[in-house]
Write a protein that holds these residues in place. Structure first.
Motif, PDB file in Angstrom:
ATOM      1  N   ALA A 241     -23.670  -7.089  12.549  1.00  0.00           N
ATOM      2  CA  ALA A 241     -22.335  -6.500  12.666  1.00  0.00           C
ATOM      3  C   ALA A 241     -21.264  -7.564  12.461  1.00  0.00           C
ATOM      4  N   ASP A 242     -20.187  -7.182  11.782  1.00  0.00           N
ATOM      5  CA  ASP A 242     -19.077  -8.105  11.551  1.00  0.00           C
ATOM      6  C   ASP A 242     -18.137  -8.129  12.765  1.00  0.00           C
ATOM      7  N   PRO A 243     -17.330  -9.187  12.895  1.00  0.00           N
ATOM      8  CA  PRO A 243     -16.384  -9.270  14.012  1.00  0.00           C
ATOM      9  C   PRO A 243     -15.455  -8.060  14.051  1.00  0.00           C
ATOM     10  N   GLY A 244     -15.241  -7.541  15.239  1.00  0.00           N
ATOM     11  CA  GLY A 244     -14.353  -6.398  15.424  1.00  0.00           C
ATOM     12  C   GLY A 244     -15.039  -5.052  15.332  1.00  0.00           C
ATOM     13  N   TYR A 245     -16.309  -5.065  14.930  1.00  0.00           N
ATOM     14  CA  TYR A 245     -17.032  -3.800  14.727  1.00  0.00           C
ATOM     15  C   TYR A 245     -17.161  -2.995  16.018  1.00  0.00           C
ATOM     16  N   MET A 246     -17.577  -3.643  17.100  1.00  0.00           N
ATOM     17  CA  MET A 246     -17.808  -2.933  18.355  1.00  0.00           C
ATOM     18  C   MET A 246     -16.540  -2.232  18.835  1.00  0.00           C
ATOM     19  N   GLU A 247     -15.435  -2.952  18.846  1.00  0.00           N
ATOM     20  CA  GLU A 247     -14.181  -2.371  19.329  1.00  0.00           C
ATOM     21  C   GLU A 247     -13.778  -1.173  18.476  1.00  0.00           C
ATOM     22  N   ALA A 248     -13.870  -1.334  17.152  1.00  0.00           N
ATOM     23  CA  ALA A 248     -13.485  -0.239  16.253  1.00  0.00           C
ATOM     24  C   ALA A 248     -14.437   0.951  16.405  1.00  0.00           C
ATOM     25  N   LEU A 249     -15.715   0.676  16.548  1.00  0.00           N
ATOM     26  CA  LEU A 249     -16.694   1.758  16.662  1.00  0.00           C
ATOM     27  C   LEU A 249     -16.441   2.606  17.901  1.00  0.00           C
TER      28      LEU A 249
ATOM     29  N   HIS B 228     -25.315   0.979   3.303  1.00  0.00           N
ATOM     30  CA  HIS B 228     -24.016   1.552   3.638  1.00  0.00           C
ATOM     31  C   HIS B 228     -24.053   2.488   4.856  1.00  0.00           C
ATOM     32  N   VAL B 229     -24.893   3.511   4.802  1.00  0.00           N
ATOM     33  CA  VAL B 229     -24.895   4.501   5.897  1.00  0.00           C
ATOM     34  C   VAL B 229     -25.380   3.864   7.193  1.00  0.00           C
ATOM     35  N   ASN B 230     -26.343   2.966   7.102  1.00  0.00           N
ATOM     36  CA  ASN B 230     -26.928   2.331   8.283  1.00  0.00           C
ATOM     37  C   ASN B 230     -26.301   0.969   8.586  1.00  0.00           C
ATOM     38  N   LYS B 231     -25.175   0.655   7.965  1.00  0.00           N
ATOM     39  CA  LYS B 231     -24.571  -0.674   8.099  1.00  0.00           C
ATOM     40  C   LYS B 231     -24.242  -0.990   9.554  1.00  0.00           C
ATOM     41  N   ALA B 232     -24.632  -2.197   9.989  1.00  0.00           N
ATOM     42  CA  ALA B 232     -24.383  -2.719  11.345  1.00  0.00           C
ATOM     43  C   ALA B 232     -25.139  -1.922  12.410  1.00  0.00           C
ATOM     44  N   GLN B 233     -26.170  -1.213  11.997  1.00  0.00           N
ATOM     45  CA  GLN B 233     -26.941  -0.389  12.932  1.00  0.00           C
ATOM     46  C   GLN B 233     -28.421  -0.720  12.823  1.00  0.00           C
ATOM     47  N   SER B 234     -29.142  -0.210  13.798  1.00  0.00           N
ATOM     48  CA  SER B 234     -30.602  -0.210  13.789  1.00  0.00           C
ATOM     49  C   SER B 234     -31.036   1.118  14.385  1.00  0.00           C
ATOM     50  N   THR B 235     -32.231   1.560  14.054  1.00  0.00           N
ATOM     51  CA  THR B 235     -32.787   2.717  14.757  1.00  0.00           C
ATOM     52  C   THR B 235     -32.777   2.461  16.255  1.00  0.00           C
TER      53      THR B 235
END
Length: 478
Positions: free
Chosen positions: A238-246, A134-141
């Motif tokens: 990452a799911d679609p739309g993640y980058m724009e929302a982030l 959850h906290v690290n979702k769609a991320q990497s170090t």
């Protein structure tokens, strides 16, 4: 008696004291941590940036339906509490770490995860909010740490810019105050043409403005990130739309335009922006050091040196010689330059050592750049407040040295030709006299003409000096 909880990772499970928000992965790294004895959070800007990032990632994932809104809000609330300093004692990891600061990222994930779990369930643990899932979702170090480093540099850059602006104003004020204090110029530590003390200080003021402009031009790079690239720049996970929302949430969070780098693969491979900032900060430190070396020379004495200016007396300068006062602030600034230059070399080497699809030397980058930003930001305040603002001019000494300078024979060379200027200079050396007296003794000028032409202050104004020489030549021809 402290209760415990059981946490699991890919290496097994561990009993964790329940009063700790950090978890199993942090515990594993603490055992092999501590080489410097300085925790990463000693420079808290990275952790603050990570809290912002984790909050915005959670909200972005909720926006696109990839994370339960309740979980996302709990993570965001935990991040807000962390930004208030609530969990600062929960980040024990030492500054020097391997693995590209994976342990730092996971330390933050664990603290926010346990805090969010506590918000939702009343207890710490991973049953409702998991640090990785959850906290690290769609991320990497690999995208969070470089991005956090970029964001972490902005406050330090802002402080240096502010310090340069204020120091520029102080130097400009001194330039005005000293505009009528004529002195001998010095090149190669030898007497040169006269100038005013104000002109020297105007040069310092101009330099401060130029340095501030360079940092302002570089600052937008702090808000160009590799978030969304995940492990190697592809964005897998990452799911679609993640980058724009982030990036929308990050821009709102910071009140700045935060955007992804043009090429995320470039961003993962190359940490050149840290090198750029380090170089600019080094330039500031070296510039301040050069000025402070000037101040040490100009204030040397007070009876057997240059004796042109006085620096504020801040403390006794000797344990044995009564009355001795040292230029303590300039010497502090010079020593800071030594450290900053060394750190810049380390950063350059770390950049050079990056291989293939990620530069993993985050410890070197972060420790060295944050130390430099802090040192230079603080020294600018101290130098202005405790030194420059209190500088005084020894007007009589400056005038005396300007009048005695053999370099005034340049006026003779410009008027009668270079060989005649050399003859006057030699006469001054042989008779231990002034140029003004020499031209009278040698019959080149009358006493009145010498008083008008051999004037150090006139020589600080090239246009006026040129007119005076032209008028003198015309009168002689007549």
């Amino acid at each position: 008696m402290t209760t415990t909880r059981i946490e699991k990772d890919c290496l097994g499970e561990m009993e964790i004291p329940n009063d700790q928000y950090y978890g199993i992965q942090t515990h594993r790294m603490v055992k092999v941590s501590g080489a410097a004895g300085v925790p990463v959070i000693a420079y808290p800007e990275m952790h603050r940036a990570l809290f912002h990032i984790k909050k915005c990632c959670a909200l972005a994932n909720a926006d696109i339906g990839a994370l339960e809104p309740e979980v996302a809000q709990a993570i965001a609330k935990a991040a807000d509490l962390a930004l208030q300093g609530r969990f600062d004692d929960q980040f024990p990891l030492d500054m020097w770490q391997g693995g590209g600061y994976t342990c730092v990222n996971m330390n933050v994930n664990e603290v926010l995860g346990n805090a969010a779990n506590e918000i939702l369930t009343g207890h710490k643990g991973q049953d409702r909010v998991h640090p990785n899932t959850h906290v690290n979702k769609a991320q990497s170090t690999n995208d969070t740490i470089p991005s956090a480093t970029h964001l972490a540099m902005a406050p330090g850059i802002d402080k240096i810019i502010d310090g340069l602006d204020k120091l520029q104003a102080s130097f400009a004020k001194k330039a005005e105050e000293f505009k009528d204090v004529v002195k001998v110029g010095r090149t190669c530590w030898q007497d040169a043409l006269p100038l005013t003390l104000g002109q020297e200080f105007s040069g310092y003021a101009s330099l401060m403005g130029r340095l501030a402009a360079k940092l302002r031009a570089a600052r937008p790079g702090c808000f160009e990130l590799v978030m969304g690239g995940s492990a190697v720049g592809t964005g897998l996970g990452a799911d679609p739309g993640y980058m724009e929302a982030l990036y929308r949430h990050l821009s709102e969070e910071y009140g700045e335009t935060v955007r992804p780098m043009d090429n995320l693969f470039d961003g993962f491979q190359n940490s050149d922006f840290v090198v750029t900032v380090s170089g600019l900060v080094k330039e500031v430190a070296a510039s301040l050091s050069k000025i402070c070396k000037d101040l040490r020379l100009m204030s040397s004495g007070p009876r057997s040196g240059f004796m042109e200016i006085g620096l504020p007396a801040l403390s006794p300068g000797s344990s044995i010689m009564p009355g001795k006062i040292n230029p303590t602030v300039p010497e502090m600034v010079i020593q800071i330059a030594h450290q900053v230059i060394g750190n810049d070399v380390a950063i350059t080497v770390a950049y050079d050592e990056g291989e293939l699809d990620l530069n993993v030397w985050d410890s070197t980058f972060y420790k060295c750049i944050m130390e430099n930003l802090r040192l230079v930001g603080e020294e600018l305040v101290i130098l202005r407040r405790d030194c420059v603002d209190g500088i005084t001019a020894n007007r009589a000494r400056c005038q005396q040295e300007a009048d005695r300078s053999v370099a005034l024979s340049t006026v003779v060379a410009a008027t009668f030709g270079y060989p005649e200027g050399v003859r006057v200079a030699h006469y001054c050396e042989q008779h231990n006299g002034t140029v003004k007296q020499a031209v009278v003794d040698m019959g080149l000028m009358t006493k009145e003409e010498a008083g008008r032409m051999i004037d150090p202050m006139l020589m600080t104004e090239p246009a006026q000096m040129a007119r005076a020489i032209a008028q003198f030549k015309a009168s002689k021809k007549a």
